[in-house]
Scaffold this active site. Structure first.
Site, short mmCIF file in Angstrom:
data_model
loop_
_atom_site.label_atom_id
_atom_site.label_comp_id
_atom_site.label_asym_id
_atom_site.label_seq_id
_atom_site.Cartn_x
_atom_site.Cartn_y
_atom_site.Cartn_z
CG HIS A 252 0.90 9.18 -6.75
ND1 HIS A 252 -0.93 8.91 -5.94
CD2 HIS A 252 0.55 10.04 -7.65
CE1 HIS A 252 -1.52 10.10 -6.77
NE2 HIS A 252 -0.62 10.21 -8.11
CG HIS B 130 -2.14 0.97 1.39
ND1 HIS B 130 -3.13 0.59 0.91
CD2 HIS B 130 -1.80 2.08 1.53
CE1 HIS B 130 -3.62 2.18 1.66
NE2 HIS B 130 -2.83 2.87 1.82
CD GLU B 131 1.37 3.74 3.74
OE1 GLU B 131 1.92 4.83 2.67
OE2 GLU B 131 0.62 2.88 4.28
CG HIS C 43 0.19 6.62 -0.42
ND1 HIS C 43 -0.72 6.48 -1.07
CD2 HIS C 43 0.16 5.29 0.64
CE1 HIS C 43 -1.93 6.34 -0.43
NE2 HIS C 43 -1.64 5.35 0.69
#
Ligand SMILES: [Zn+2]
Length: 618
Positions: A408, A401-402, A405
């Site tokens: 991105h 998940h991290e 980020h």
């Protein structure tokens, strides 16, 4: 991201290694920001000087495009330096929050932030006093200024609901008691709460803190114990139910007051204006989800059967279907994670490998370290990730998940000027959830154990239920509750309970046995008090990511290659436009039912896979 939790992060205190005993390769290296505190101090001084210089520019904008450009560029300089100065101190602080010297440095930056916001308060009113067509003509004539077109035009758009000076002053005075309902909610539910004691079937009496309650629901295989915990927990809220209703009424009236004062038609319009989201997005989200509860109910019926329960309650929904205590060492995951994003191309994988190999990640827990996980975007350097990795499946997915980020951040920083490098929350959870979905595919494809497959599927399904279905139900509740005050109808605890209970029945139908106390669930959801109309964004992100996942993994080679290109463009676009057009260019239209249905289809597929995996096991 745990959206249902009330508070409290439970940290296992045993066997913690001291930070000094953890090998460097598992700790982030902040020297990429500054070599040390001396250089940090110099940057802090430089920042302060620049903030002073910015304040001195007051009164210059009307003199023409060059002055406006100079102010914009100086603001960018300040912004970039701010990231470095703030994160160097902030990340150091999170390594060991007990260190007062570092905490003091962090507070020094916060004080400077307050100065910066005062020093820049002149900018918006001074700009907006210049007619937009004048500024547009300047942008046409001055190429450097043209880059700021979206940012500048958006300030004018936001201006529509800004009042005159007298009105703004009045609103700013009112804002000082706006937080009272939420402050009182926090005090009543946390500081002043008396946690009840309950007796478990195995003998011991336990105090039912929020963490304990969650732990019982997630691990205690005795249904009677879960029922006891559920009842005691909800009675704690029932004891103050009319007070909770009054506080929530305060939230609703405050939102309606601000919406009317600023000339919005509804509280929803006011909440969506900032990101320029059409209300149809929320309406579509709610309607399409309500029509797509089939797989949700199938999942819970399956759970009831597998768990061997005669009746199936809300408190039975978190218990694992099978026991499976597998460890996932960090070294393995470091290999799997880049492999899982192969569909996004070799460049993307390369960036990810760089991050894993270059000490961007603070992996393990140590005494005093901040709990949870995050990705910190340090513009001009690279993202840093804080984890508390403990070899569990949850920890693995948190890293995935991290990492979403962080990727991105990398792509957005590499392709956008500073002013557009940050992205809104409306888009932020798209790459993180997509990263998790790709990782799940990879893990499912490589799982050799049927139990592991079941655990993986349950993890993914529970993610969709918690991040999507529950959040849409919440959004529906908030919308209906706010409409009560908009239409001048009374707000009572019975009325709020009725709205919530009807929603539960609409979603879960006959797949669940309903306890009377479930009606008052609304009273214990912190987001309703703290951040109204916020959580729907998790659901829209989830829908966008499900739609993208579909496009990235199905269809012809050429279709998939197009989808990859569009997706990477979305990440590279940062905050250079409003979320809706950015997503539309990536092939996602949130005002269309099919986008929301992509999640329903995803859940349907996962539940079918789970049914097969369970059939194989028995
Ligand atoms: Zn996230």
């Amino acid at each position: 991201m745990d959206l249902l939790s009330t508070a409290e992060a439970v940290a296992p205190a045993s066997e913690l290694r001291n930070r000094a005993d953890i090998p460097d390769r598992f700790k982030w290296d902040l020297a990429d920001i500054f070599p040390g505190w001396n250089e940090w101090q110099q940057a802090l001084d430089e920042l302060e000087a620049k903030i002073g210089a910015y304040a001195a520019r007051q009164g210059t904008l009307a003199h023409g495009p060059d002055r406006l450009l100079a102010a914009m560029q100086l603001a960018d300089d300040i912004g970039q330096l701010t990231y470095k100065v703030w994160y160097f101190a902030g990340l150091k602080h999170d390594e060991d929050q007990r260190d007062n010297t570092i905490n003091a440095k962090r507070q020094q930056v916060q004080i400077l932030f307050a100065k910066a916001s005062q020093a820049s308060a002149w900018f918006n009113p001074e700009l907006l006093a210049i007619p937009l067509p004048t500024v547009q003509a300047w942008m046409t004539g001055q190429p450097g200024l043209a880059m700021y077109r979206f940012a500048l035009e958006d300030l004018y758009r936001q201006q529509e609901h800004v009042l005159d000076e007298k009105g703004e002053h009045l609103l700013s005075l009112a804002s000082r008691f706006s937080s009272a309902p939420n402050d009182a909610y926090a005090a009543l539910s946390t500081a002043d709460v008396k946690h009840p004691a309950i007796k478990l079937s195995t003998g011991p009496e336990v105090t039912l803190t929020y963490g304990q309650y969650r732990a019982i629901l997630a691990t205690n295989r005795h249904q009677g114990d879960r029922a006891t915990a559920f009842e005691a927990y909800h009675k704690m809220f029932a004891a103050n139910l009319n007070t909770y209703a009054s506080l929530y009424h305060g939230v609703l009236q405050r939102d309606w007051f601000h919406s009317q004062a600023r000339g919005y038609r509804s509280t929803l319009d006011a909440a969506l204006h900032g990101n320029n989201i059409p209300p149809a997005v929320v309406e579509n989200l709610i309607e399409t989800t309500k029509a797509g509860t089939g797989p949700l109910r199938r999942y819970h019926r399956l759970r009831k059967r597998v768990l061997g329960l005669d009746t199936y309650h809300n408190y039975d929904a978190a218990i694992p279907l099978v026991d499976f205590d597998h460890k996932y060492p960090y070294e393995h995951v470091q290999e799997w994670l880049p492999a899982s994003v192969a569909p996004l191309g070799a460049d993307y994988q390369g960036h990810m490998r760089d991050g894993l190999a270059s000490r961007w990640i603070d992996v393990y827990e140590n005494p005093g370290k901040r709990s949870g996980a995050y990705s910190a975007p340090v513009y001009g350097v690279h993202p840093y990730m804080l984890l508390n990795y403990n070899d569990t499946l949850d920890a693995v997915f948190t890293l995935a998940h991290e990492m979403g980020h962080s990727m991105h951040t990398i792509l957005s920083s590499a392709h956008q000027p500073f002013v557009y490098s940050a992205y809104t929350i409306f888009i932020a959870e798209v790459p993180s959830t997509l990263s998790e979905a790709l990782f799940l595919e990879y893990m499912l494809a490589h799982a050799t154990d049927d139990r592991e497959r079941i655990v993986l599927l349950q993890h993914a399904i529970d993610g969709i239920v918690g991040t999507f279905y529950t959040q849409v139900l919440f959004a529906d509740y908030e919308l209906q509750a706010h409409r009560l005050v908009e239409e001048g109808r009374p707000v009572t605890s019975d009325g709020l309970s009725e709205i919530y209970f009807n929603l539960l029945k609409t979603y879960y139908g006959d797949a669940m046995d309903y306890d009377e106390l479930l009606r008052i669930t609304w009273s214990r959801i912190p987001h309703f008090y703290s951040t109204p109309y916020y959580v729907y964004q998790y659901a829209t992100c989830f829908a966008s990511s499900a739609q993208l996942m579909k496009q990235l993994t199905t269809g012809s080679d050429a279709d998939r290659a197009d989808a990859v290109g569009r997706y990477l463009t979305l990440l590279k676009s940062g905050g250079s436009d409003h979320p809706m057009p950015l997503l539309q260019r990536a092939g996602v239209d949130l005002s269309k039912p099919e986008t929301v249905r992509a999640v329903v289809d995803q859940l349907d597929t996962l539940v079918t896979q789970l049914e097969h995996a369970i059939a194989k096991l028995s």
